[in-house]
Design a protein around this motif. Structure first.
Motif, PDB file in Angstrom:
ATOM      1  N   LYS A 186       0.839  -1.191   0.000  1.00 11.27           N
ATOM      2  CA  LYS A 186       0.000   0.000   0.000  1.00 11.27           C
ATOM      3  C   LYS A 186       0.879   1.248   0.000  1.00 11.27           C
ATOM      4  CE  LYS A 186      -3.692   2.278   2.604  1.00 11.27           C
ATOM      5  NZ  LYS A 186      -4.520   2.255   3.843  1.00 11.27           N
ATOM      6  N   ASP A 187       0.442   2.281  -0.687  1.00 16.20           N
ATOM      7  CA  ASP A 187       1.173   3.547  -0.816  1.00 16.20           C
ATOM      8  C   ASP A 187       2.435   3.412  -1.664  1.00 16.20           C
ATOM      9  OD1 ASP A 187      -0.702   4.987   0.659  1.00 16.20           O
ATOM     10  OD2 ASP A 187       0.279   4.504   2.560  1.00 16.20           O
ATOM     11  N   PHE A 188       2.495   2.369  -2.466  1.00 15.41           N
ATOM     12  CA  PHE A 188       3.569   2.215  -3.446  1.00 15.41           C
ATOM     13  C   PHE A 188       2.937   2.074  -4.827  1.00 15.41           C
ATOM     14  CE2 PHE A 188       6.021   1.462   0.246  1.00 15.41           C
ATOM     15  CZ  PHE A 188       7.363   1.574  -0.091  1.00 15.41           C
ATOM     16  N   VAL A 237       2.365  12.105  -5.908  1.00 13.55           N
ATOM     17  CA  VAL A 237       1.506  12.011  -4.725  1.00 13.55           C
ATOM     18  C   VAL A 237       0.226  11.250  -5.042  1.00 13.55           C
ATOM     19  CG1 VAL A 237       0.234  13.306  -2.969  1.00 13.55           C
ATOM     20  CG2 VAL A 237       2.437  14.158  -3.791  1.00 13.55           C
ATOM     21  N   THR A 238      -0.428  11.632  -6.133  1.00 13.26           N
ATOM     22  CA  THR A 238      -1.720  11.032  -6.476  1.00 13.26           C
ATOM     23  C   THR A 238      -1.618   9.862  -7.449  1.00 13.26           C
ATOM     24  OG1 THR A 238      -2.074  12.531  -8.352  1.00 13.26           O
ATOM     25  CG2 THR A 238      -2.791  13.288  -6.172  1.00 13.26           C
ATOM     26  N   GLY A 239      -0.521   9.796  -8.221  1.00 15.37           N
ATOM     27  CA  GLY A 239      -0.381   8.747  -9.226  1.00 15.37           C
ATOM     28  C   GLY A 239      -1.092   9.071 -10.533  1.00 15.37           C
ATOM     29  N   VAL A 240      -1.596  10.286 -10.653  1.00 16.00           N
ATOM     30  CA  VAL A 240      -2.299  10.696 -11.876  1.00 16.00           C
ATOM     31  C   VAL A 240      -1.280  10.984 -12.983  1.00 16.00           C
ATOM     32  CG1 VAL A 240      -3.763  12.472 -12.916  1.00 16.00           C
ATOM     33  CG2 VAL A 240      -4.247  11.649 -10.611  1.00 16.00           C
ATOM     34  N   VAL A 241      -1.535  10.433 -14.165  1.00 12.66           N
ATOM     35  CA  VAL A 241      -0.642  10.648 -15.303  1.00 12.66           C
ATOM     36  C   VAL A 241      -0.863  12.059 -15.846  1.00 12.66           C
ATOM     37  CG1 VAL A 241      -0.006   9.873 -17.609  1.00 12.66           C
ATOM     38  CG2 VAL A 241      -0.669   8.207 -15.877  1.00 12.66           C
ATOM     39  N   LEU A 288      11.679  19.382 -20.066  1.00 15.19           N
ATOM     40  CA  LEU A 288      12.362  19.028 -18.821  1.00 15.19           C
ATOM     41  C   LEU A 288      12.352  20.172 -17.810  1.00 15.19           C
ATOM     42  CD1 LEU A 288      15.459  17.089 -20.249  1.00 15.19           C
ATOM     43  CD2 LEU A 288      13.405  16.117 -19.210  1.00 15.19           C
ATOM     44  N   LYS A 289      12.476  21.387 -18.286  1.00 16.26           N
ATOM     45  CA  LYS A 289      12.495  22.542 -17.390  1.00 16.26           C
ATOM     46  C   LYS A 289      11.148  22.806 -16.752  1.00 16.26           C
ATOM     47  CE  LYS A 289      16.186  24.981 -19.868  1.00 16.26           C
ATOM     48  NZ  LYS A 289      16.509  26.136 -20.755  1.00 16.26           N
ATOM     49  N   GLU A 290      10.072  22.370 -17.398  1.00 11.42           N
ATOM     50  CA  GLU A 290       8.725  22.650 -16.897  1.00 11.42           C
ATOM     51  C   GLU A 290       8.117  21.501 -16.091  1.00 11.42           C
ATOM     52  OE1 GLU A 290       6.437  23.739 -20.287  1.00 11.42           O
ATOM     53  OE2 GLU A 290       7.413  25.691 -20.533  1.00 11.42           O
ATOM     54  N   ILE A 291       8.912  20.473 -15.805  1.00 10.57           N
ATOM     55  CA  ILE A 291       8.395  19.353 -15.007  1.00 10.57           C
ATOM     56  C   ILE A 291       8.060  19.846 -13.600  1.00 10.57           C
ATOM     57  CG2 ILE A 291       8.946  17.125 -13.959  1.00 10.57           C
ATOM     58  CD1 ILE A 291      10.731  16.529 -16.333  1.00 10.57           C
ATOM     59  N   PRO A 292       6.834  19.645 -13.125  1.00  8.62           N
ATOM     60  CA  PRO A 292       6.445  20.108 -11.783  1.00  8.62           C
ATOM     61  C   PRO A 292       7.183  19.349 -10.686  1.00  8.62           C
ATOM     62  CG  PRO A 292       4.529  19.630 -13.150  1.00  8.62           C
ATOM     63  CD  PRO A 292       5.709  19.048 -13.852  1.00  8.62           C
ATOM     64  N   GLU A 293       7.337  19.985  -9.542  1.00 12.52           N
ATOM     65  CA  GLU A 293       7.955  19.336  -8.393  1.00 12.52           C
ATOM     66  C   GLU A 293       7.168  18.087  -8.001  1.00 12.52           C
ATOM     67  OE1 GLU A 293      10.725  19.979  -6.561  1.00 12.52           O
ATOM     68  OE2 GLU A 293      11.269  21.487  -8.043  1.00 12.52           O
ATOM     69  N   SER A 294       7.891  17.106  -7.464  1.00 11.00           N
ATOM     70  CA  SER A 294       7.310  15.844  -6.982  1.00 11.00           C
ATOM     71  C   SER A 294       6.717  14.983  -8.093  1.00 11.00           C
ATOM     72  CB  SER A 294       6.244  16.100  -5.905  1.00 11.00           C
ATOM     73  OG  SER A 294       6.803  16.802  -4.822  1.00 11.00           O
ATOM     74  N   SER A 295       7.123  15.259  -9.344  1.00 13.36           N
ATOM     75  CA  SER A 295       6.659  14.421 -10.453  1.00 13.36           C
ATOM     76  C   SER A 295       7.586  13.229 -10.636  1.00 13.36           C
ATOM     77  CB  SER A 295       6.636  15.219 -11.752  1.00 13.36           C
ATOM     78  OG  SER A 295       5.682  16.244 -11.707  1.00 13.36           O
ATOM     79  N   LEU A 296       7.009  12.069 -10.910  1.00 15.07           N
ATOM     80  CA  LEU A 296       7.779  10.907 -11.305  1.00 15.07           C
ATOM     81  C   LEU A 296       8.028  10.996 -12.805  1.00 15.07           C
ATOM     82  CD1 LEU A 296       5.863   8.104  -9.355  1.00 15.07           C
ATOM     83  CD2 LEU A 296       8.000   9.214  -8.715  1.00 15.07           C
ATOM     84  N   VAL A 297       9.226  10.621 -13.227  1.00 19.01           N
ATOM     85  CA  VAL A 297       9.606  10.720 -14.633  1.00 19.01           C
ATOM     86  C   VAL A 297      10.048   9.341 -15.116  1.00 19.01           C
ATOM     87  CG1 VAL A 297      11.044  11.907 -16.321  1.00 19.01           C
ATOM     88  CG2 VAL A 297      10.393  13.072 -14.196  1.00 19.01           C
ATOM     89  N   ILE A 357       7.493   1.987  -6.356  1.00 16.48           N
ATOM     90  CA  ILE A 357       7.992   3.309  -6.003  1.00 16.48           C
ATOM     91  C   ILE A 357       7.035   3.938  -4.987  1.00 16.48           C
ATOM     92  CG2 ILE A 357       6.814   4.586  -7.838  1.00 16.48           C
ATOM     93  CD1 ILE A 357      10.460   5.119  -7.051  1.00 16.48           C
ATOM     94  N   PRO A 358       7.561   4.432  -3.862  1.00 11.89           N
ATOM     95  CA  PRO A 358       6.676   5.029  -2.864  1.00 11.89           C
ATOM     96  C   PRO A 358       6.082   6.356  -3.331  1.00 11.89           C
ATOM     97  CG  PRO A 358       8.964   5.343  -2.247  1.00 11.89           C
ATOM     98  CD  PRO A 358       8.964   4.427  -3.432  1.00 11.89           C
ATOM     99  N   ARG A 359       4.945   6.675  -2.843  1.00 16.76           N
ATOM    100  CA  ARG A 359       4.328   7.962  -3.176  1.00 16.76           C
ATOM    101  C   ARG A 359       5.227   9.109  -2.738  1.00 16.76           C
ATOM    102  NH1 ARG A 359      -1.259   7.688  -4.202  1.00 16.76           N
ATOM    103  NH2 ARG A 359      -2.097   5.595  -3.923  1.00 16.76           N
TER     104      ARG A 359
END
Length: 225
Positions: A64-66, A110-114, A134-143, A220-222
């Motif tokens: 859970k939470d991964f 955080v939410t897992g939303v694509v 790449l410069k506009e990727i929001p913080e806390s985004s998975l890449v 991968i953890p949230r």
């Protein structure tokens, strides 16, 4: 009555008796007949076991939470890459949304939303489109990144640094027709444990002019920050 008619009747009776005997014997075990409820329970168990697969068909179940993920690079310039996240194939040849170069998916950590899924031609494309992305990727985004055909010819020092800042160890080394799969994050501290890289080496390549395809999978953890 003719002899042929008598033989036909005898054959029918024999078939009926044989069928009854087989049915009576098959559905008995040690004198106990199989009951419908037991049969249904057994069928339910088989169905449950058949569907007890992990997300993205990974070898390990995520807690859970991964988030579960699987990234596969392209094979030469023939078989395209594939990116799966939380049991959803986001990019693949079947979906017809991949391309030569770098195939990238952005997911809210955080939410897992694509959020986005794009590919950038690193052989004849414009490097500025990748830099802007790449410069506009929001913080806390998975890449999530998968290479296809040629991921490195157009990469310049600025692009390599931006990829390194996402947690890549091999971004500085990616070159012509190399294989690369990677999962990093914007704002990540340190290096990502989810990365594989294989150099295009003529005397070691699996394919004619390309190294073998690579794959990474895991949990991968949230919110990795």
């Amino acid at each position: 009555m003719r002899l042929s008619g008598i033989l036909r009747i005898v054959a029918i009776i024999f078939t009926l008796m044989t069928t009854w005997f087989f049915t009576h014997t098959y559905f008995k075990s040690a004198g106990k007949t199989i009951r419908i409820r037991g049969f249904l329970d057994f069928s339910s168990k088989i169905t449950s076991e058949k569907h007890s697969r992990n997300k993205c068909d990974n070898s390990k179940k995520c807690e859970k939470d991964f988030f579960a993920f699987k990234i596969t690079s392209g094979a030469a310039n023939v078989v395209g890459p594939s990116i799966c996240f939380e049991d959803n194939i986001l990019m693949s040849g079947v979906k017809n949304n991949i391309g030569r170069g770098l195939n990238i998916v952005l997911v809210d950590g955080v939410t897992g939303v694509v959020k986005q899924q794009k590919y950038f031609d690193m052989f004849s494309g414009d490097i500025n489109t990748l830099l802007e992305f790449l410069k506009e990727i929001p913080e806390s985004s998975l890449v999530l990144v998968a290479s296809f055909d040629d991921p490195g010819s157009k990469l310049n020092p600025e692009a390599r640094k931006l990829l390194t800042d996402l947690g890549s160890t091999h971004a500085q080394n990616i070159g012509f027709r190399d294989s690369w799969v990677f999962l990093g994050a914007k704002g990540m501290k340190g290096k990502s444990p989810f990365e594989e890289f294989l150099k295009n080496t003529p005397d070691q390549n699996k394919y004619d002019g390309w190294p073998e395809a690579l794959r990474i999978e895991g949990c991968i953890p949230r919110k990795i920050i």
